[in-house]
Design a protein around this motif. Structure first.
Motif, PDB file in Angstrom:
ATOM      1  N   GLY A 145       0.811  -1.217   0.000  1.00  0.00           N
ATOM      2  CA  GLY A 145       0.000   0.000   0.000  1.00  0.00           C
ATOM      3  C   GLY A 145       0.842   1.262   0.000  1.00  0.00           C
ATOM      4  O   GLY A 145       0.551   2.207  -0.726  1.00  0.00           O
ATOM      5  N   LEU A 146       1.892   1.271   0.800  1.00  0.00           N
ATOM      6  CA  LEU A 146       2.771   2.441   0.828  1.00  0.00           C
ATOM      7  C   LEU A 146       3.525   2.610  -0.487  1.00  0.00           C
ATOM      8  O   LEU A 146       3.703   3.735  -0.969  1.00  0.00           O
ATOM      9  N   PHE A 147       3.959   1.498  -1.079  1.00  0.00           N
ATOM     10  CA  PHE A 147       4.610   1.572  -2.380  1.00  0.00           C
ATOM     11  C   PHE A 147       3.657   2.109  -3.438  1.00  0.00           C
ATOM     12  O   PHE A 147       4.035   2.929  -4.286  1.00  0.00           O
ATOM     13  N   LEU A 148       2.410   1.652  -3.395  1.00  0.00           N
ATOM     14  CA  LEU A 148       1.412   2.152  -4.344  1.00  0.00           C
ATOM     15  C   LEU A 148       1.138   3.641  -4.137  1.00  0.00           C
ATOM     16  O   LEU A 148       0.958   4.389  -5.106  1.00  0.00           O
ATOM     17  N   LEU A 149       1.082   4.076  -2.878  1.00  0.00           N
ATOM     18  CA  LEU A 149       0.886   5.514  -2.617  1.00  0.00           C
ATOM     19  C   LEU A 149       2.041   6.339  -3.166  1.00  0.00           C
ATOM     20  O   LEU A 149       1.832   7.396  -3.771  1.00  0.00           O
ATOM     21  N   LEU A 150       3.262   5.870  -2.965  1.00  0.00           N
ATOM     22  CA  LEU A 150       4.419   6.593  -3.495  1.00  0.00           C
ATOM     23  C   LEU A 150       4.433   6.609  -5.016  1.00  0.00           C
ATOM     24  O   LEU A 150       4.770   7.628  -5.626  1.00  0.00           O
ATOM     25  N   SER A 151       4.055   5.504  -5.638  1.00  0.00           N
ATOM     26  CA  SER A 151       4.025   5.491  -7.099  1.00  0.00           C
ATOM     27  C   SER A 151       2.908   6.392  -7.633  1.00  0.00           C
ATOM     28  O   SER A 151       3.081   7.059  -8.656  1.00  0.00           O
ATOM     29  N   ALA A 152       1.764   6.436  -6.954  1.00  0.00           N
ATOM     30  CA  ALA A 152       0.692   7.342  -7.380  1.00  0.00           C
ATOM     31  C   ALA A 152       1.136   8.797  -7.244  1.00  0.00           C
ATOM     32  O   ALA A 152       0.848   9.621  -8.113  1.00  0.00           O
ATOM     33  N   TYR A 153       1.839   9.099  -6.161  1.00  0.00           N
ATOM     34  CA  TYR A 153       2.362  10.453  -5.993  1.00  0.00           C
ATOM     35  C   TYR A 153       3.369  10.782  -7.093  1.00  0.00           C
ATOM     36  O   TYR A 153       3.391  11.898  -7.623  1.00  0.00           O
ATOM     37  N   GLY A 154       4.170   9.794  -7.469  1.00  0.00           N
ATOM     38  CA  GLY A 154       5.105   9.992  -8.578  1.00  0.00           C
ATOM     39  C   GLY A 154       4.387  10.241  -9.892  1.00  0.00           C
ATOM     40  O   GLY A 154       4.801  11.088 -10.696  1.00  0.00           O
ATOM     41  N   PHE A 155       3.287   9.526 -10.133  1.00  0.00           N
ATOM     42  CA  PHE A 155       2.499   9.773 -11.335  1.00  0.00           C
ATOM     43  C   PHE A 155       1.928  11.189 -11.334  1.00  0.00           C
ATOM     44  O   PHE A 155       1.916  11.859 -12.365  1.00  0.00           O
ATOM     45  N   TRP A 156       1.440  11.633 -10.185  1.00  0.00           N
ATOM     46  CA  TRP A 156       0.901  12.990 -10.102  1.00  0.00           C
ATOM     47  C   TRP A 156       1.994  14.018 -10.333  1.00  0.00           C
ATOM     48  O   TRP A 156       1.773  15.036 -11.000  1.00  0.00           O
ATOM     49  N   GLY A 193       0.703  18.865  -8.384  1.00  0.00           N
ATOM     50  CA  GLY A 193       0.653  17.414  -8.215  1.00  0.00           C
ATOM     51  C   GLY A 193       0.455  17.016  -6.767  1.00  0.00           C
ATOM     52  O   GLY A 193      -0.330  16.107  -6.463  1.00  0.00           O
ATOM     53  N   THR A 194       1.137  17.709  -5.862  1.00  0.00           N
ATOM     54  CA  THR A 194       0.981  17.420  -4.434  1.00  0.00           C
ATOM     55  C   THR A 194      -0.423  17.761  -3.963  1.00  0.00           C
ATOM     56  O   THR A 194      -1.058  16.981  -3.245  1.00  0.00           O
ATOM     57  N   LEU A 195      -0.921  18.908  -4.363  1.00  0.00           N
ATOM     58  CA  LEU A 195      -2.271  19.313  -3.981  1.00  0.00           C
ATOM     59  C   LEU A 195      -3.318  18.337  -4.514  1.00  0.00           C
ATOM     60  O   LEU A 195      -4.197  17.893  -3.759  1.00  0.00           O
ATOM     61  N   MET A 196      -3.233  17.985  -5.780  1.00  0.00           N
ATOM     62  CA  MET A 196      -4.199  17.069  -6.377  1.00  0.00           C
ATOM     63  C   MET A 196      -4.113  15.675  -5.761  1.00  0.00           C
ATOM     64  O   MET A 196      -5.128  15.011  -5.577  1.00  0.00           O
ATOM     65  N   PHE A 197      -2.893  15.236  -5.426  1.00  0.00           N
ATOM     66  CA  PHE A 197      -2.724  13.928  -4.794  1.00  0.00           C
ATOM     67  C   PHE A 197      -3.437  13.895  -3.449  1.00  0.00           C
ATOM     68  O   PHE A 197      -4.166  12.940  -3.149  1.00  0.00           O
ATOM     69  N   PHE A 198      -3.253  14.918  -2.629  1.00  0.00           N
ATOM     70  CA  PHE A 198      -3.878  14.918  -1.313  1.00  0.00           C
ATOM     71  C   PHE A 198      -5.393  15.128  -1.382  1.00  0.00           C
ATOM     72  O   PHE A 198      -6.133  14.545  -0.585  1.00  0.00           O
ATOM     73  N   ILE A 199      -5.855  15.919  -2.336  1.00  0.00           N
ATOM     74  CA  ILE A 199      -7.299  16.061  -2.515  1.00  0.00           C
ATOM     75  C   ILE A 199      -7.915  14.727  -2.921  1.00  0.00           C
ATOM     76  O   ILE A 199      -8.936  14.311  -2.381  1.00  0.00           O
ATOM     77  N   GLN A 200      -7.271  14.060  -3.849  1.00  0.00           N
ATOM     78  CA  GLN A 200      -7.787  12.764  -4.291  1.00  0.00           C
ATOM     79  C   GLN A 200      -7.683  11.721  -3.185  1.00  0.00           C
ATOM     80  O   GLN A 200      -8.589  10.905  -3.020  1.00  0.00           O
ATOM     81  N   LEU A 201      -6.623  11.741  -2.424  1.00  0.00           N
ATOM     82  CA  LEU A 201      -6.464  10.795  -1.325  1.00  0.00           C
ATOM     83  C   LEU A 201      -7.553  10.987  -0.276  1.00  0.00           C
ATOM     84  O   LEU A 201      -8.127  10.007   0.220  1.00  0.00           O
ATOM     85  N   MET A 202      -7.891  12.234   0.038  1.00  0.00           N
ATOM     86  CA  MET A 202      -8.965  12.485   1.003  1.00  0.00           C
ATOM     87  C   MET A 202     -10.323  12.054   0.456  1.00  0.00           C
ATOM     88  O   MET A 202     -11.130  11.457   1.171  1.00  0.00           O
ATOM     89  N   ALA A 203     -10.584  12.335  -0.815  1.00  0.00           N
ATOM     90  CA  ALA A 203     -11.873  11.967  -1.405  1.00  0.00           C
ATOM     91  C   ALA A 203     -12.028  10.452  -1.513  1.00  0.00           C
ATOM     92  O   ALA A 203     -13.049   9.885  -1.107  1.00  0.00           O
TER      93      ALA A 203
END
Length: 110
Positions: free
Chosen positions: A46-57, A66-76
């Motif tokens: 799960g942590l690896f997937l989160l880091l890779s998703a952040y890398g994609f963003w 990218g950081t803002l959109m990642f955290f907005i999407q993570l909260m939603a």
């Protein structure tokens, strides 16, 4: 690229949700049983997937956006999983249809 990052964020949060001891879990699929039996590997995944998703963003957008959109999407996504998983409203066919529609809209408007 955004749809792929969205799918990875969903999978990451879902795997981390299934390692929780306080969550109401259902075992409809085989990998959900595996996730509950192997919490350490599931947390690492799960942590690896989160880091890779952040890398994609970060790759698709800039550092700030990218950081803002990642955290907005993570909260939603996180709030939807916490609310809908105990009600058993999350299943494979619904998710597949939603992500196909999102991908088509992304490619159409890109």
């Amino acid at each position: 690229m955004i749809t792929i990052a969205s799918l990875i964020v969903f999978l990451a949060f879902y795997t981390l949700y299934y390692t929780s001891k306080r969550a109401v879990l259902s075992y409809d699929l085989g990998f959900e049983k595996w996730m509950q039996k192997n919490p350490k590997q599931t947390k690492i995944t799960g942590l690896f997937l989160l880091l890779s998703a952040y890398g994609f963003w970060l790759f698709s957008k800039s550092l700030g956006c990218g950081t803002l959109m990642f955290f907005i999407q993570l909260m939603a996504v996180g709030s939807l999983i916490v609310l809908l998983a105990p009600l058993k409203k999350i299943n494979r066919s619904t998710l597949l249809i939603i992500f196909i529609i999102i991908a088509l809209l992304e490619f159409y408007y890109a």
